[in-house]
Structure formats: structure tokens, C-alpha cells
Design a protein around this motif. Structure first.
Motif, PDB file in Angstrom:
ATOM      1  N   ASN A   1      17.735  -0.895   7.226  1.00  0.00           N
ATOM      2  CA  ASN A   1      17.789   0.292   8.076  1.00  0.00           C
ATOM      3  C   ASN A   1      18.584  -0.020   9.346  1.00  0.00           C
ATOM      4  OD1 ASN A   1      16.165  -1.368   9.504  1.00  0.00           O
ATOM      5  ND2 ASN A   1      14.313  -0.176   9.283  1.00  0.00           N
ATOM      6  N   SER A   2      18.593   0.933  10.256  1.00  0.00           N
ATOM      7  CA  SER A   2      19.368   0.735  11.483  1.00  0.00           C
ATOM      8  C   SER A   2      18.789  -0.405  12.323  1.00  0.00           C
ATOM      9  CB  SER A   2      19.371   2.029  12.293  1.00  0.00           C
ATOM     10  OG  SER A   2      18.038   2.409  12.548  1.00  0.00           O
ATOM     11  N   LYS A   3      17.560  -0.785  12.032  1.00  0.00           N
ATOM     12  CA  LYS A   3      16.949  -1.893  12.768  1.00  0.00           C
ATOM     13  C   LYS A   3      17.421  -3.240  12.210  1.00  0.00           C
ATOM     14  CE  LYS A   3      12.854   1.061  12.820  1.00  0.00           C
ATOM     15  NZ  LYS A   3      11.501   1.222  12.306  1.00  0.00           N
ATOM     16  N   GLY A   4      18.141  -3.219  11.081  1.00  0.00           N
ATOM     17  CA  GLY A   4      18.629  -4.459  10.479  1.00  0.00           C
ATOM     18  C   GLY A   4      17.588  -5.179   9.648  1.00  0.00           C
ATOM     19  N   ARG A   5      16.492  -4.516   9.368  1.00  0.00           N
ATOM     20  CA  ARG A   5      15.425  -5.144   8.565  1.00  0.00           C
ATOM     21  C   ARG A   5      15.045  -4.188   7.434  1.00  0.00           C
ATOM     22  NH1 ARG A   5      14.179  -5.964  14.098  1.00  0.00           N
ATOM     23  NH2 ARG A   5      12.993  -4.041  14.142  1.00  0.00           N
ATOM     24  N   LYS A   6      14.802  -4.736   6.257  1.00  0.00           N
ATOM     25  CA  LYS A   6      14.437  -3.871   5.130  1.00  0.00           C
ATOM     26  C   LYS A   6      12.973  -3.452   5.258  1.00  0.00           C
ATOM     27  CE  LYS A   6      14.797  -3.293   0.182  1.00  0.00           C
ATOM     28  NZ  LYS A   6      15.505  -3.648  -1.031  1.00  0.00           N
ATOM     29  N   PRO A   7      12.695  -2.163   5.304  1.00  0.00           N
ATOM     30  CA  PRO A   7      11.296  -1.734   5.424  1.00  0.00           C
ATOM     31  C   PRO A   7      10.457  -2.217   4.238  1.00  0.00           C
ATOM     32  CG  PRO A   7      12.794   0.116   5.759  1.00  0.00           C
ATOM     33  CD  PRO A   7      13.617  -1.025   5.268  1.00  0.00           C
ATOM     34  N   ILE A   8       9.221  -2.536   4.526  1.00  0.00           N
ATOM     35  CA  ILE A   8       8.315  -3.020   3.471  1.00  0.00           C
ATOM     36  C   ILE A   8       7.003  -2.240   3.528  1.00  0.00           C
ATOM     37  CG2 ILE A   8       7.764  -5.011   4.984  1.00  0.00           C
ATOM     38  CD1 ILE A   8       7.004  -6.519   2.369  1.00  0.00           C
ATOM     39  N   ILE A   9       6.710  -1.553   2.436  1.00  0.00           N
ATOM     40  CA  ILE A   9       5.455  -0.800   2.343  1.00  0.00           C
ATOM     41  C   ILE A   9       4.594  -1.489   1.288  1.00  0.00           C
ATOM     42  CG2 ILE A   9       4.372   1.441   1.888  1.00  0.00           C
ATOM     43  CD1 ILE A   9       6.323   1.896   4.095  1.00  0.00           C
ATOM     44  N   ALA A  10       3.436  -1.961   1.705  1.00  0.00           N
ATOM     45  CA  ALA A  10       2.557  -2.694   0.783  1.00  0.00           C
ATOM     46  C   ALA A  10       1.223  -1.967   0.638  1.00  0.00           C
ATOM     47  CB  ALA A  10       2.330  -4.114   1.306  1.00  0.00           C
ATOM     48  N   GLY A  11       0.735  -1.899  -0.580  1.00  0.00           N
ATOM     49  CA  GLY A  11      -0.569  -1.294  -0.850  1.00  0.00           C
ATOM     50  C   GLY A  11      -1.611  -2.389  -1.028  1.00  0.00           C
ATOM     51  N   ASN A  12      -2.625  -2.344  -0.193  1.00  0.00           N
ATOM     52  CA  ASN A  12      -3.735  -3.290  -0.285  1.00  0.00           C
ATOM     53  C   ASN A  12      -4.892  -2.571  -0.967  1.00  0.00           C
ATOM     54  OD1 ASN A  12      -5.880  -5.015   0.135  1.00  0.00           O
ATOM     55  ND2 ASN A  12      -5.874  -4.838   2.377  1.00  0.00           N
ATOM     56  N   TRP A  13      -5.097  -2.893  -2.235  1.00  0.00           N
ATOM     57  CA  TRP A  13      -6.118  -2.161  -3.014  1.00  0.00           C
ATOM     58  C   TRP A  13      -7.532  -2.630  -2.686  1.00  0.00           C
ATOM     59  CZ3 TRP A  13      -3.722  -1.841  -8.684  1.00  0.00           C
ATOM     60  CH2 TRP A  13      -2.491  -1.160  -8.610  1.00  0.00           C
ATOM     61  N   LYS A  14      -7.643  -3.713  -1.956  1.00  0.00           N
ATOM     62  CA  LYS A  14      -8.955  -4.275  -1.582  1.00  0.00           C
ATOM     63  C   LYS A  14      -9.821  -4.471  -2.834  1.00  0.00           C
ATOM     64  CE  LYS A  14      -8.378  -2.423   3.002  1.00  0.00           C
ATOM     65  NZ  LYS A  14      -8.954  -1.918   4.234  1.00  0.00           N
ATOM     66  N   MET A  15     -11.142  -4.320  -2.709  1.00  0.00           N
ATOM     67  CA  MET A  15     -12.026  -4.580  -3.857  1.00  0.00           C
ATOM     68  C   MET A  15     -12.236  -3.282  -4.632  1.00  0.00           C
ATOM     69  SD  MET A  15     -15.630  -6.669  -3.906  1.00  0.00           S
ATOM     70  CE  MET A  15     -16.710  -5.325  -3.443  1.00  0.00           C
ATOM     71  N   ASN A  16     -11.128  -2.783  -5.183  1.00  0.00           N
ATOM     72  CA  ASN A  16     -11.159  -1.535  -5.933  1.00  0.00           C
ATOM     73  C   ASN A  16     -10.360  -1.698  -7.218  1.00  0.00           C
ATOM     74  OD1 ASN A  16     -12.437   0.447  -3.971  1.00  0.00           O
ATOM     75  ND2 ASN A  16     -10.802  -0.413  -2.711  1.00  0.00           N
ATOM     76  N   LYS A  17     -10.718  -0.910  -8.203  1.00  0.00           N
ATOM     77  CA  LYS A  17     -10.014  -0.777  -9.480  1.00  0.00           C
ATOM     78  C   LYS A  17     -10.446  -1.804 -10.538  1.00  0.00           C
ATOM     79  CE  LYS A  17      -7.475   2.527  -7.739  1.00  0.00           C
ATOM     80  NZ  LYS A  17      -7.734   3.932  -8.101  1.00  0.00           N
ATOM     81  N   THR A  18     -10.958  -1.247 -11.617  1.00  0.00           N
ATOM     82  CA  THR A  18     -11.180  -2.054 -12.817  1.00  0.00           C
ATOM     83  C   THR A  18      -9.810  -2.339 -13.425  1.00  0.00           C
ATOM     84  OG1 THR A  18     -11.251  -0.094 -14.210  1.00  0.00           O
ATOM     85  CG2 THR A  18     -13.364  -0.848 -13.287  1.00  0.00           C
ATOM     86  N   LEU A  19      -9.798  -3.131 -14.457  1.00  0.00           N
ATOM     87  CA  LEU A  19      -8.517  -3.486 -15.072  1.00  0.00           C
ATOM     88  C   LEU A  19      -7.770  -2.246 -15.576  1.00  0.00           C
ATOM     89  CD1 LEU A  19      -6.633  -5.733 -15.731  1.00  0.00           C
ATOM     90  CD2 LEU A  19      -7.956  -6.208 -17.801  1.00  0.00           C
ATOM     91  N   GLU A  20      -8.472  -1.386 -16.272  1.00  0.00           N
ATOM     92  CA  GLU A  20      -7.799  -0.188 -16.807  1.00  0.00           C
ATOM     93  C   GLU A  20      -7.287   0.696 -15.673  1.00  0.00           C
ATOM     94  OE1 GLU A  20      -6.741   0.386 -19.903  1.00  0.00           O
ATOM     95  OE2 GLU A  20      -7.557  -1.621 -20.195  1.00  0.00           O
TER      96      GLU A  20
END
Ligand code: PGA
Length: 259
Positions: free
Chosen positions: A2-21
Motif C-alpha cells: 500500500n502507500s505505506k510501503g507495507r503489505k496489509p495483513i489480516i489474520a483470523g484468530n479462531w481461538k478455542m472454537n471449531k470442531t474439525l468439520e
């Protein structure tokens, strides 16, 4: 980039959620729904350990990268219940969150422990997402910068300039995590600029300007564009809103929403 010279990074932290399926389903949806933004934004998902291998095979070869939520600092050994950076690398992780406030608060992680984890992750080719953030009482007492200074310096201790370029710092005010209370873009920017200045002191201007600093704490489709418009905010670490693919994809598409 971006104009800041750094590639934006969006990360999802699922924490202690979601079974395998559930995790497999969400990973497929995230992969499909965020593709359009792939050239401009780095997309990372951090499922629980139990889903890492399966999610890795779903996102393999795609634009979505895999992260874990924690690691130990040793390579292997008698540490019942722990997972080493080597194991994370082995199953396809590129990122690992270290020092999340929930780890600090409920599992007694200190800056020293966080720095050992970050160092170990880097040593094995993982990029640590090093989290810092003040509690509400600190903010109310005007101690935010003191707390952040201590956490940044302590958590990055021993990390060299060439290593910090592979790391990400996440500013997550504890009072904003899971509460629906986001820091205003101005409040967040003030701390991000402070963190950037600490990085300048530690690593020099040229290096510090390349390090990405994420904001975390009740990031939603409605507030991401304003946060990302701030000069020192380079992405987001998203908890609750990352558990639902459409919301997460909307966050990843923040520019489209902001226009
Ligand atoms: P939240 O969590 O988006 O649910 O506030 C953020 C985090 O803890 O990383």
C-alpha cells in the motif's frame, strides 16, 4: 503493497472454537471469499491445533496462509501438552501468534516467555505475531505507553533486525477484545505510532518502517476501513468476526467497503 510501503495483513484468530468439520468448512469459505483481495492483502487464518493439518491441505497452494495460536519455545522434549515450532512448521504453518493477552492473563505468560517463543518461532522459519496491549485500568490511569513500552521491549528482547522484518507486532488493547468496544482509529494510531517509535529505537528507522503493526480488538466490517486509513495500522488480528466467513471476507475487503 500500500502507500505505506507495507503489505496489509489480516489474520483470523479462531481461538478455542471449531470442531474439525466446522474448521474445514470455514477454511473453504475463507479461501473462496477472500480470493479477490489476494494480491493486495495477506490473509492468514489461525485455527486450533487440532484442525491445522486439515486446514493446511485445504488452503495449500492458495493465497491463504496458515498460523497457529501459540507454541512452546523448545524444539521437543518432556513438556506435556505443548506444541513446538518445529511441529507447526511441519504441518504447514507460516505464522504463530505469541503473547496473546489471553495467554498472558490466563496462562501466566510473561514478556520473557513471549520473547523466547518469538525467538524460537523465528529460528524455525515461522513469523511470530507478537501481541501487546494494555488493560482498561492502565489506560484509565494514563499508563498505556508505559505498559506498551515494557511489553514491546520485553517481548522482542533478543530479536535481531533481520528477524524483526519477518515478525508482526499486534496491538490489542485488552479492553477492546471481545467486548465490542473498539479503540477509535485515533486511539489505535496513537499507540501504533508509539510502537513504531519504539521499533525505531530498537532497530533503526529503515527497518522499523518495514515492520507491520496490526490492530486487534473488536474489529468488524464496519470499523476496519477507518482503522486501516491510519498511517501506522497495517492490518488486523480478528477474533470473533473471523469465525464467520462472510464477515471475515468483508474485513479483508476493507477498501471496497471504505470507498
Ligand atoms: P476480537 O478478538 O476480535 O473478538 O475482539 C481479537 C483477538 O483477541 O485477537
Amino acid at each position: 503493497m500500500n502507500s505505506k510501503g507495507r503489505k496489509p495483513i489480516i489474520a483470523g484468530n479462531w481461538k478455542m472454537n471449531k470442531t474439525l468439520e466446522e474448521a474445514k468448512k470455514l477454511a473453504i469459505e475463507v479461501k473462496n471469499n477472500t480470493l479477490a483481495r489476494a494480491p493486495e492483502v495477506e490473509v492468514v487464518i489461525c485455527p486450533p491445533f487440532t484442525a491445522l493439518t486439515e486446514v493446511a491441505s485445504i488452503i495449500k497452494g492458495s493465497h491463504v496462509k496458515l498460523g497457529a495460536q501459540n507454541c512452546h519455545w523448545k524444539d521437543s522434549g518432556a513438556f506435556t501438552g505443548e506444541i513446538s515450532p518445529i511441529m507447526l512448521k511441519d504441518v504447514g504453518c507460516e505464522y504463530v501468534i505469541v503473547g496473546h493477552s489471553e495467554r498472558r492473563q490466563y496462562f501466566g505468560e510473561t514478556d520473557e516467555i513471549v520473547s523466547m517463543k518469538a525467538k524460537a518461532a523465528l529460528a524455525h522459519g515461522l513469523s511470530p505475531i507478537v501481541c501487546v496491549g494494555e488493560h482498561l485500568e492502565h489506560r484509565e490511569k494514563g499508563m498505556t505507553k508505559d505498559i506498551i513500552r515494557g511489553q514491546v521491549i520485553g517481548s522482542l528482547r533478543g530479536i535481531e533486525a533481520e528477524e524483526i522484518l519477518r515478525a508482526v507486532v499486534a496491538y490489542e488493547p485488552v479492553w477492546a477484545i471481545g467486548t465490542g468496544k473498539t479503540a477509535t482509529p485515533e486511539q489505535a494510531q496513537e499507540v501504533h505510532a508509539f510502537v513504531r517509535n519504539l521499533l525505531i529505537d530498537l532497530y533503526g528507522l529503515e527497518v522499523a518502517l518495514k515492520v507491520r503493526i496490526q490492530y486487534g480488538g473488536s474489529v468488524k466490517p464496519a470499523n476496519i476501513a477507518a482503522l486501516m486509513s491510519e498511517v501506522d495500522i497495517d492490518g488486523a488480528l480478528v477474533g470473533g468476526a473471523s469465525l464467520e466467513a462472510i464477515q471475515f471476507a468483508e474485513i479483508v475487503s476493507y477498501e471496497a467497503k471504505g470507498k
